[in-house]
Scaffold this motif. Structure first.
Motif, short mmCIF file in Angstrom:
data_model
loop_
_atom_site.label_atom_id
_atom_site.label_comp_id
_atom_site.label_asym_id
_atom_site.label_seq_id
_atom_site.Cartn_x
_atom_site.Cartn_y
_atom_site.Cartn_z
N GLY A 21 90.22 26.59 18.09
CA GLY A 21 89.53 27.00 19.05
C GLY A 21 88.42 25.85 19.32
N ARG A 22 87.29 26.55 20.07
CA ARG A 22 86.29 25.54 20.78
C ARG A 22 85.23 26.47 20.71
NH1 ARG A 22 86.19 22.96 26.88
NH2 ARG A 22 84.36 21.75 26.81
N PHE A 23 83.89 25.85 20.43
CA PHE A 23 82.65 26.35 20.81
C PHE A 23 81.86 25.77 21.65
CE2 PHE A 23 83.70 27.75 16.31
CZ PHE A 23 83.23 29.05 16.58
N THR A 24 81.12 26.38 22.79
CA THR A 24 80.59 25.77 23.79
C THR A 24 79.05 25.85 23.62
OG1 THR A 24 80.79 27.77 25.13
CG2 THR A 24 82.53 25.98 25.31
N ARG A 25 78.61 26.87 22.86
CA ARG A 25 77.05 27.14 22.74
C ARG A 25 77.00 27.63 21.26
NH1 ARG A 25 76.24 30.54 26.83
NH2 ARG A 25 76.52 32.56 25.51
N HIS A 206 94.24 45.90 25.54
CA HIS A 206 94.26 45.61 24.25
C HIS A 206 93.26 44.72 23.65
CE1 HIS A 206 95.68 42.38 26.88
NE2 HIS A 206 95.27 41.28 25.70
N CYS A 207 91.86 44.88 24.24
CA CYS A 207 90.88 44.19 23.98
C CYS A 207 89.63 45.12 23.47
CB CYS A 207 90.47 43.43 25.26
SG CYS A 207 88.65 42.75 25.26
N PHE A 208 88.80 44.46 22.61
CA PHE A 208 87.66 45.18 21.85
C PHE A 208 86.72 44.27 22.65
CE2 PHE A 208 90.31 47.15 18.26
CZ PHE A 208 90.11 48.46 18.65
N TYR A 209 85.70 45.08 23.01
CA TYR A 209 84.15 44.30 23.33
C TYR A 209 83.29 44.65 22.25
CZ TYR A 209 79.58 43.11 25.00
OH TYR A 209 78.37 42.60 25.29
N VAL A 210 82.89 43.45 21.66
CA VAL A 210 81.77 43.81 20.37
C VAL A 210 80.42 43.16 21.02
CG1 VAL A 210 81.33 43.51 18.04
CG2 VAL A 210 83.77 43.54 18.73
N PRO A 211 79.44 43.88 20.83
CA PRO A 211 78.31 43.51 21.43
C PRO A 211 77.54 42.55 20.74
CG PRO A 211 78.27 45.84 21.52
CD PRO A 211 79.37 45.45 20.83
N GLY A 212 77.12 41.23 21.34
CA GLY A 212 76.58 40.00 20.57
C GLY A 212 77.79 39.28 19.76
N PHE A 213 78.89 39.48 20.23
CA PHE A 213 79.99 38.67 19.75
C PHE A 213 80.68 38.45 20.88
CE2 PHE A 213 84.29 38.47 17.90
CZ PHE A 213 83.98 37.42 16.80
N SER A 239 77.76 35.09 23.55
CA SER A 239 76.44 35.76 23.01
C SER A 239 75.42 34.27 22.66
CB SER A 239 76.58 36.55 22.03
OG SER A 239 77.15 35.82 20.81
N ALA A 240 74.82 34.61 21.62
CA ALA A 240 74.09 33.38 21.24
C ALA A 240 75.00 32.27 20.71
CB ALA A 240 73.15 33.76 20.18
N ILE A 241 76.17 32.63 20.42
CA ILE A 241 77.33 31.48 20.10
C ILE A 241 78.49 31.87 21.12
CG2 ILE A 241 78.92 31.00 18.46
CD1 ILE A 241 77.07 31.77 16.30
N ALA A 242 78.97 30.96 21.77
CA ALA A 242 80.15 31.31 22.70
C ALA A 242 81.01 29.88 22.68
CB ALA A 242 79.52 30.80 24.20
#
Length: 258
Positions: A21-25, A206-213, A239-242
């Protein structure tokens, strides 16, 4: 003096990893590939394992392990490759959790054939949840047991409405795929049905969109000539975390030369 004819040798390829993985925010940081295994061209076997992994308070899992194996089956002169990648006790931001995620690819490559016959049977999700709500996933092994090669995928794209439906526009973006030539690729999903009772969650393909995630893609399959890649979980966090990430991924190729 005549030269000896070239002897055809099978070159194995198989690899898998438990998590990456990689976090950008709110910061930019790469997570090294965890529990990676790769098969040498001569075949053999290998494995890797990691326990009690944790990256800040963002992602953790209890165990991650992979196994790769390749060898000649003498009774029918086929070259066989097996790749498994497993994650146990996965927790992403206390939103996406799973007791176990398994990616399994097995390729049987008959002598003289251009492609191996790939099966994904054995891949699974155990107790997958979004925000504590169960995610019910039904994997379509029956469909893909008839699509074991790229050539079979080409035929299925024309004649099998089930496969065409999932490969034509996998992200429902309005861009329909044309029939693929020898250098083409099909992107689809092993998932037949999936649903959750989690409030606010929306499904697209095949995708779930989860608000704030963000987006959670399940059972993603890439098929090209002689190669198949299975990614059980792919994440696009926004979201706040990307960031982005994968959990339980396997890949097989292998071919004769000359």
């Amino acid at each position: 003096m005549k030269s000896e004819p070239a002897v055809s040798t099978f070159h194995y390829h198989g690899c898998g990893h438990a998590f990456s993985g990689r976090f950008t925010r709110p910061f930019d940081q790469l997570i090294d590939v965890q529990a990676a295994s790769s098969l040498p061209v001569i075949g053999g076997h290998g494995n890797s394992r990691i326990e009690h992994f944790q990256f800040r308070e963002f992602v953790s899992f209890k165990k991650g392990y992979t196994h790769v194996s390749g060898g000649l089956q003498t009774d029918d002169n086929s070259n066989n490759t097996l790749v498994t990648a497993t994650v146990e006790g996965l927790n992403m931001l206390d939103i996406l959790t799973a007791d176990r995620v398994v990616a399994r690819l097995y390729s049987k490559h008959p002598a003289g054939e251009p492609e191996g016959l790939v099966t994904m049977v054995g891949s699974k999700f155990e107790n997958l949840k979004i925000a504590g709500h169960e995610v019910n996933v039904n994997l379509d092994f029956a469909l893909f047991e008839n699509i074991r090669t790229f050539k079979e995928a080409q035929k299925a794209f024309e004649k099998d409405q089930g496969f065409r439906k999932i490969a034509l526009d996998p992200f429902h973006a309005g861009h329909e795929l044309k029939q693929q030539g020898s250098n083409g690729a099909f992107l689809c999903s092993l998932v037949k049905e999936m649903d959750t009772s989690c409030p606010g969650v929306k499904r697209t393909g095949h995708c779930f969109y989860v608000p704030g995630f963000g987006n959670v893609f399940l059972g993603e399959v890439m098929i090209v000539h002689g190669q198949r890649t299975l990614t059980m979980i792919r994440l696009e966090l926004g979201s706040a975390i990307a960031g982005s990430g994968t959990a339980g991924a396997a890949d097989v190729i292998g071919r004769h030369w000359p």
